[in-house]
Motif scaffolding. Sequence first.
Motif, short mmCIF file in Angstrom:
data_model
loop_
_atom_site.label_atom_id
_atom_site.label_comp_id
_atom_site.label_asym_id
_atom_site.label_seq_id
_atom_site.Cartn_x
_atom_site.Cartn_y
_atom_site.Cartn_z
N THR A 210 -1.32 4.32 2.70
CA THR A 210 -1.86 3.04 2.21
C THR A 210 -2.42 3.19 0.80
O THR A 210 -2.20 2.34 -0.06
CB THR A 210 -2.96 2.54 3.17
OG1 THR A 210 -2.41 2.37 4.48
CG2 THR A 210 -3.52 1.21 2.69
N GLN A 211 -3.13 4.29 0.58
CA GLN A 211 -3.68 4.53 -0.76
C GLN A 211 -2.56 4.72 -1.78
O GLN A 211 -2.64 4.18 -2.89
CB GLN A 211 -4.58 5.76 -0.74
CG GLN A 211 -5.85 5.57 0.08
CD GLN A 211 -6.66 6.85 0.19
OE1 GLN A 211 -6.28 7.89 -0.35
NE2 GLN A 211 -7.79 6.79 0.89
N GLU A 212 -1.52 5.49 -1.38
CA GLU A 212 -0.39 5.67 -2.30
C GLU A 212 0.31 4.35 -2.57
O GLU A 212 0.72 4.08 -3.70
CB GLU A 212 0.60 6.68 -1.70
CG GLU A 212 0.07 8.10 -1.61
CD GLU A 212 -0.22 8.69 -2.99
OE1 GLU A 212 0.50 8.34 -3.94
OE2 GLU A 212 -1.18 9.48 -3.11
N ASN A 213 0.43 3.53 -1.51
CA ASN A 213 1.08 2.24 -1.69
C ASN A 213 0.27 1.34 -2.61
O ASN A 213 0.83 0.61 -3.44
CB ASN A 213 1.26 1.57 -0.32
CG ASN A 213 2.02 0.26 -0.42
OD1 ASN A 213 3.15 0.21 -0.90
ND2 ASN A 213 1.41 -0.81 0.04
N GLU A 214 -1.06 1.41 -2.45
CA GLU A 214 -1.93 0.63 -3.34
C GLU A 214 -1.78 1.10 -4.79
O GLU A 214 -1.78 0.28 -5.72
CB GLU A 214 -3.37 0.74 -2.89
CG GLU A 214 -3.66 0.01 -1.58
CD GLU A 214 -5.08 0.20 -1.12
OE1 GLU A 214 -5.80 1.00 -1.76
OE2 GLU A 214 -5.48 -0.43 -0.13
N ALA A 220 2.84 -1.20 -10.34
CA ALA A 220 3.90 -2.20 -10.50
C ALA A 220 3.35 -3.56 -10.93
O ALA A 220 4.00 -4.28 -11.69
CB ALA A 220 4.70 -2.34 -9.21
N TYR A 221 2.15 -3.91 -10.45
CA TYR A 221 1.65 -5.26 -10.67
C TYR A 221 0.31 -5.31 -11.39
O TYR A 221 -0.21 -6.39 -11.63
CB TYR A 221 1.53 -6.01 -9.33
CG TYR A 221 2.85 -6.19 -8.65
CD1 TYR A 221 3.76 -7.14 -9.11
CD2 TYR A 221 3.22 -5.41 -7.56
CE1 TYR A 221 4.99 -7.31 -8.50
CE2 TYR A 221 4.44 -5.58 -6.94
CZ TYR A 221 5.32 -6.53 -7.41
OH TYR A 221 6.54 -6.68 -6.81
#
Length: 634
Positions: A210-214, A220-221
């Motif tokens: 989750t942290q990596e995805n954040e 990206a955004y």
Amino acid sequence: MAMSKSYPVFLLLIFLALLGWFYQSQNSQLQIQQQQELDGFKKHLGGFAQWQGSGAELYQLLSSDYRFQFFQYVDDTDGELNHTEGSLTAKDDHPLAGLFPLNLAHTQKIATGRLQIKLSANQAIEEAINNTEKLGLMLLVAYLILLGIFVALMARMKATIGYAAQYISHLPDMSFSAIATSKLSGEMSPIKLALEECRTQLKTQLDKLTQENEKLHRAAYQDPITGFGSRPRFTSKLENISQPNVPQLGLLAMVKATELAHVNQLQGRTAGDDYLSNVANCIRKACSKYPNAECFRVSSADFAVFIPDVVIKDGSKFLEQLKIFLDEYQQIIKTESTAHTGLVPYQQGANPVTLLTLADTAVSIAQTLGPNSYHIQEKLNGDEHFGDDRWKLAILDLITRQALKFYQQPIQPCRNDVEVYRELLARFYNSEGKFLPTTTVIAMAERHGLSTELDKLVVISTLKMLKENPTFSGNFGINMSAFSAHQELFVGWLKDILGKHKSIASRLVFEINEAGMQANLGASFKFVREVHSVGARVSIERFGMSFTSFKFFNEVRPDYIKLDGSYSTAIDEDSNNKFFVRMMVDVARRIGIRVIATSVERQEEKLTLEKLLVDGLQGYYIAQPQALTISDQV
């Protein structure tokens, strides 16, 4: 076969084996007992060996001690003495009597007759059958009890396994509660502990993911330097505005951080990132009164701000507030400006291309108005000059007025025998005396084919300044575009004008970007040759960014090379940069070229570069750019 099916069969076989063993035991014991009884009868019959009476009397005497299934006495001489009782074939009243076969028959000669008997075993057989039936019933009851217990345990086990399976199936979504101790206790405790450990580790891994995805989502955004939305989110916002069925209106402010390239070149990319971050903070503070405002970093130096539900006439309040913050920051960093802003309105169904064109025009006009200026552009009309056309007029105007001032940044020699120079930094201003962003002026001049005229202005202004100020001693570096250096007419003009001012020409060093010079090595060599013919010298800036840099030494033979600032950044910790600089210095010295390190911002970098034997140092740690005044002397 599953345990639930094999266990009852296995248990049944065990009980049948026990019953069979008991039957064999009973049968053997019965055979022994009856054989002993038969042997006792034979012994007892020995007392009647001389019997000569009737068979009936003999039967009465023997039957008092023994029970007979069959009794027959046959006298040898008198048939009236014969006597028969019972039958040789037993009448089995019990269906299991056949399980205990006994042969208790005996025939013996007695005096004048013959005796044939068969003892009765019905009572013993019945007792054996009863014992076997009792044991069988006990075993059956025990089997049913154990089977019931097994079924109950299997049901409990099945429920436990079902709970564990349900727990496992919900592990990925982490929606299952912590496992109850009563559910997986006893022999299932290892499974409970394993599931708990698995759940803990899985949660840890999911948290990491989750942290990596954040982080990826932010990359990206969300722009990592400013914290604003990234270009993809800006594009998404434009698409949303272009929807005709979504009622909306507001203002779009485009902010161009016009000093980014200048800061990067002089101070390094770290300072450039700090500059962008502070510009973003100025924008953020100006938006504090607009809670619904959305900020984006559109490109390296461009920001976009959407302010919904605000009409164009109220936009000046935002622009004035933003300019105040930008002016304050400009006083801190001491640059000619900080950023310029263009403001345009938008509404539902707006065409993104048209909207951005209008905003770009507003920014271009703002850049011609002075430091940190802004411009509101509601719409385009054919009666005014906008965007690039306005820039063309502004550049022609400053060339005509010779609206140029010089700043200077010295280069520090590393040895007494090294001759270096001060770099002149041209700053242009509009008719109101306000400075224009240098990077934008040069870029627009190239776009409109005015870079040669702009370079002529710089050369003429430099010659005029040095001629009118004889107190200025030492050498001076002038920045020149590679485009002009490759134009024969310009090179001819430059040679002619320098030939008329040879005393000053010998003090000039023309700085040209390496990438531009390598675009045409033949023209570059000719330019260096012509400049050398009038006593001036050439310096190649941002050197080392090309794979053919070493070949460039022998092809063009400049007097100085100024290493790209990226080689100086943290060179005290970068062994690769140390190796490259050492190699450059070694090659350059063999052919008489001086090596100057740029963007020196820390003492550690300065000391390392000095150990690498560069000839000169330039950067904010050495000296910051300052306005050139009549008191400046070397």
